[in-house]
Design a protein around this motif. Structure first.
Motif, PDB file in Angstrom:
ATOM      1  N   UNK A 204       0.803  -1.231   0.000  1.00 61.69           N
ATOM      2  CA  UNK A 204       0.000   0.000   0.000  1.00 61.69           C
ATOM      3  C   UNK A 204       0.831   1.274   0.000  1.00 61.69           C
ATOM      4  N   UNK A 239      -8.944  -1.172 -10.808  1.00 64.21           N
ATOM      5  CA  UNK A 239      -7.668  -1.481 -10.153  1.00 64.21           C
ATOM      6  C   UNK A 239      -7.805  -1.356  -8.644  1.00 64.21           C
ATOM      7  N   UNK A 240      -8.492  -0.293  -8.210  1.00 68.66           N
ATOM      8  CA  UNK A 240      -8.747  -0.108  -6.782  1.00 68.66           C
ATOM      9  C   UNK A 240      -9.491  -1.295  -6.207  1.00 68.66           C
ATOM     10  N   UNK A 243      -7.259  -4.248  -5.771  1.00 66.19           N
ATOM     11  CA  UNK A 243      -6.384  -4.034  -4.608  1.00 66.19           C
ATOM     12  C   UNK A 243      -7.125  -4.216  -3.299  1.00 66.19           C
ATOM     13  N   UNK A 244      -8.342  -3.676  -3.235  1.00 67.15           N
ATOM     14  CA  UNK A 244      -9.129  -3.802  -2.002  1.00 67.15           C
ATOM     15  C   UNK A 244      -9.367  -5.279  -1.707  1.00 67.15           C
ATOM     16  N   UNK A 247      -5.987  -6.938  -0.633  1.00 70.00           N
ATOM     17  CA  UNK A 247      -5.444  -6.582   0.678  1.00 70.00           C
ATOM     18  C   UNK A 247      -6.423  -6.862   1.811  1.00 70.00           C
ATOM     19  N   UNK A 248      -7.701  -6.979   1.509  1.00 73.65           N
ATOM     20  CA  UNK A 248      -8.659  -7.322   2.559  1.00 73.65           C
ATOM     21  C   UNK A 248      -8.793  -8.832   2.682  1.00 73.65           C
TER      22      UNK A 248
ATOM     23  N   UNK B 116      -6.418  -2.019   6.083  1.00 71.90           N
ATOM     24  CA  UNK B 116      -5.931  -2.900   5.027  1.00 71.90           C
ATOM     25  C   UNK B 116      -6.234  -2.334   3.644  1.00 71.90           C
ATOM     26  N   UNK B 118      -5.843   0.408   0.809  1.00 71.73           N
ATOM     27  CA  UNK B 118      -4.797   1.345   0.437  1.00 71.73           C
ATOM     28  C   UNK B 118      -5.202   2.812   0.637  1.00 71.73           C
ATOM     29  N   UNK B 121      -6.194   4.652  -2.538  1.00 66.01           N
ATOM     30  CA  UNK B 121      -7.542   4.339  -3.010  1.00 66.01           C
ATOM     31  C   UNK B 121      -8.592   5.037  -2.148  1.00 66.01           C
ATOM     32  N   UNK B 124      -8.504   8.701  -3.232  1.00 66.49           N
ATOM     33  CA  UNK B 124      -9.097   9.008  -4.538  1.00 66.49           C
ATOM     34  C   UNK B 124     -10.588   8.664  -4.577  1.00 66.49           C
TER      35      UNK B 124
END
Lengths: 267, 291
Positions: A204, A239-240, A243-244, A247-248, B116, B118, B121, B124
């Motif tokens: 992150x 993309x977000x 990633x969420x 990472x979650x 957890x 980012x 993110x 934004x």
């Protein structure tokens, strides 16, 4: 109990709900818009589609950023956790002069503002004629994640009793056997927690990474940051979302796995 | 035998600590000292660095009101963010700590989730909410309240909003940890001695939760005042904070001696806040959140 009058409690309840909405609504909107069929990354929703995820998978820059982030995160996790577990063992298991001072030293990298940490490391290594490269990025991530690993691992270590090791030693195991057959298996949950934590923080990180990354190399966060310069595209939301989920899901899976292992061992 | 045993026992923690201490010395302590030295060097018009002992950077940083104003502005933003986080975070932490709901574990898990997700993110994501074609404008336009979308983004308020969103979990977690540690009998005792629920809260619960509130505030203030990403993503051209000056000096202008001096200023200002906190309260409070 501590419940204040009914009006007070109602107020607290409403405030809590609002706080949770505030925390999660923007993130939910990112995930919602990622599935928007419209070519703009915004409202109105014109239909559901996974086309932005498909486009992500075909975007070379993003794939490269993803690979960089994964490798960087994994290496950071391994190095930072190895160093951090050793240090935590020393702090939890032994008494020695200067312990308090050393404990502060171990968490010093998070007491220093991250920008300052980033500038110091960058300038010092450039002074030593080390070019901006992947190693600089890795060293930066290791030093930045180390305090988090130390804090998490220490918290877990406190719960592991020393008697098991003493029993192994008194039953004739040598220190080496004791470590690998008794201490390390008991340590595994702490090691796993430290690695997950280090990986996620590294994955992150953007504040330090923007200083340390060589030109042309992007991690996922810096890639998103660069894409934001233009305008918010549905691809960023997709993309977000990836990633969420990553990472979650990772810590949740980790926690579930740890619980399963623990129940199996207990049963 | 006993002597050598005592001797090896003494050395073991140091052996275990040596990799971490080496890393911190080489990657943090020495580089920070080096930045202090660097701040006395000079960047010439030709773009070279002149090694020596020049006070030029320091005179510029300390005498130019431009830097002082941005420093004060940064501390103001940090303070507003911290106060908002405390006001929003306290009720939520209180609810999680004292609720008798069955789903308490779930609430706690939800509270940990943002850690957890980012930072970039989460920052934004506000563009999707407040942007010209974001959720709020979409709703307002659909309802016919406004004809043209309103520009709500890229100002001081959205920078603060983004920072609150980023830092609120740190505040809630720290307050929660400290509320969770309070013996419920204390509150019951205050109640049975005749205090109203609010008095019991003010006289018993609130003072006992102050360590957590202070730890949360420290984190919010230091992290909030040290950021440069949020002002770039959610702020306008005039909303840069002190860390943005450092970023510009180092990355954009490549004026490393000046960037060094600015870094030292930020380190001293935010470092004294940490030291001041550690003088009266303990940094150990912060590590409780990791337990």
């Amino acid at each position: 109990m501590t419940v204040r009058g009914p009006t007070g409690w109602t107020f607290i309840k409403i405030a809590t709900v609002l706080t949770y909405v505030f925390m999660f609504a923007p993130v939910a909107v990112v995930m919602l818009l990622a599935f928007n069929a419209s070519q703009f990354g915004s409202f109105p929703m014109t239909g559901l589609s996974v086309r932005w995820f498909v486009e992500l998978a075909q975007n070379d820059a993003i794939i490269r950023a993803f690979q960089t982030s994964m490798i960087l995160g994994a290496l950071t996790a391994v190095i930072s956790t190895s160093i951090g577990v050793c240090a935590s063992l020393a702090m939890v298991r032994y008494d020695f002069p200067g312990k308090n001072l050393l404990n502060t030293a171990l968490i010093a990298p998070i007491l220093v503002p991250e920008v300052v940490l980033a500038v110091s490391l960058l300038l010092f290594l450039q002074f030593l004629s080390m070019p901006k490269n992947f190693v600089l990025l890795l060293l930066g991530h290791v030093i930045f994640t180390l305090p988090f690993v130390v804090l998490v691992v220490q918290a877990r270590l406190v719960g592991i009793r020393k008697e098991y090791e003493e029993a192994a030693l008194s039953l004739g195991a040598n220190p080496f056997q004791t470590f690998f057959q008794v201490t390390l298996p008991l340590l595994m949950p702490a090691v796993a927690a430290g690695m997950l934590f280090a990986f996620t923080i590294s994955f992150d990180d953007i504040t330090g990474t923007l200083f340390w990354k060589p030109p042309g190399v992007e991690t996922v966060p810096t890639q998103i940051f660069a894409m934001l310069r233009n305008s918010i595209s549905p691809e960023i939301n997709a993309l977000g979302t990836v990633m969420i989920i990553l990472t979650v899901a990772l810590p949740l899976t980790g926690a579930g796995l740890a619980r399963w292992l623990a129940s199996r061992r207990g049963g | 035998m006993a002597v050598s045993d005592a001797h090896t026992r003494d050395m073991r923690p140091w052996a275990l600590l040596s990799p971490a201490l080496t890393a911190i010395t080489l990657l943090l302590a020495i580089p920070t000292c080096f930045v202090i030295v660097y701040s006395f060097w000079l960047r010439t018009a030709a773009g070279d660095e002149q090694v020596g002992f020049y006070l030029d950077n320091w005179i510029e940083v300390l005498s130019d009101p431009f830097y002082r104003d941005i420093l004060l502005y940064t501390l103001k933003i940090g303070l507003i963010t911290t106060v908002c986080c405390a006001l929003m975070g306290y009720p939520a932490a209180y609810f999680i700590a004292f609720s008798k709901m069955r789903n308490k574990a779930f609430l706690l898990l939800l509270l940990m989730l943002p850690f957890w997700i980012s930072y970039i993110i989460r920052t934004m994501s506000w563009i999707n909410i407040l942007g010209v074609s974001g959720a709020v404008n979409y709703v307002l336009q659909s309802l016919g309240i406004v004809a043209e979308p309103i520009q709500m983004l890229y100002n001081e308020a959205t920078v603060i909003l983004g920072l609150i969103h980023f830092l609120l979990p740190f505040m809630v977690l720290n307050i929660y940890v400290s509320l969770e540690g309070i013996d419920p009998n204390l509150n019951a005792a205050a109640r049975s001695l005749g205090s109203t629920p609010f008095q019991a809260f003010r006289e018993v619960t609130l003072p006992l939760s102050l360590p957590g509130l202070a730890a949360g505030s420290l984190l919010c203030f230091v992290l909030g005042s040290g950021t440069y990403i949020t002002p770039i993503v959610l702020g306008g051209p005039g909303d840069g904070m002190f860390a943005n000056l450092i970023y510009d000096a180092i990355i954009t202008q490549l004026n490393w001696p000046l960037g060094s001096a600015l870094s030292i200023v930020l380190l001293i200002v935010l470092g004294s806040v940490v030291l001041l906190y550690n003088r009266y309260l303990s940094l150990g409070q912060i590590s409780k959140g990791f337990g």
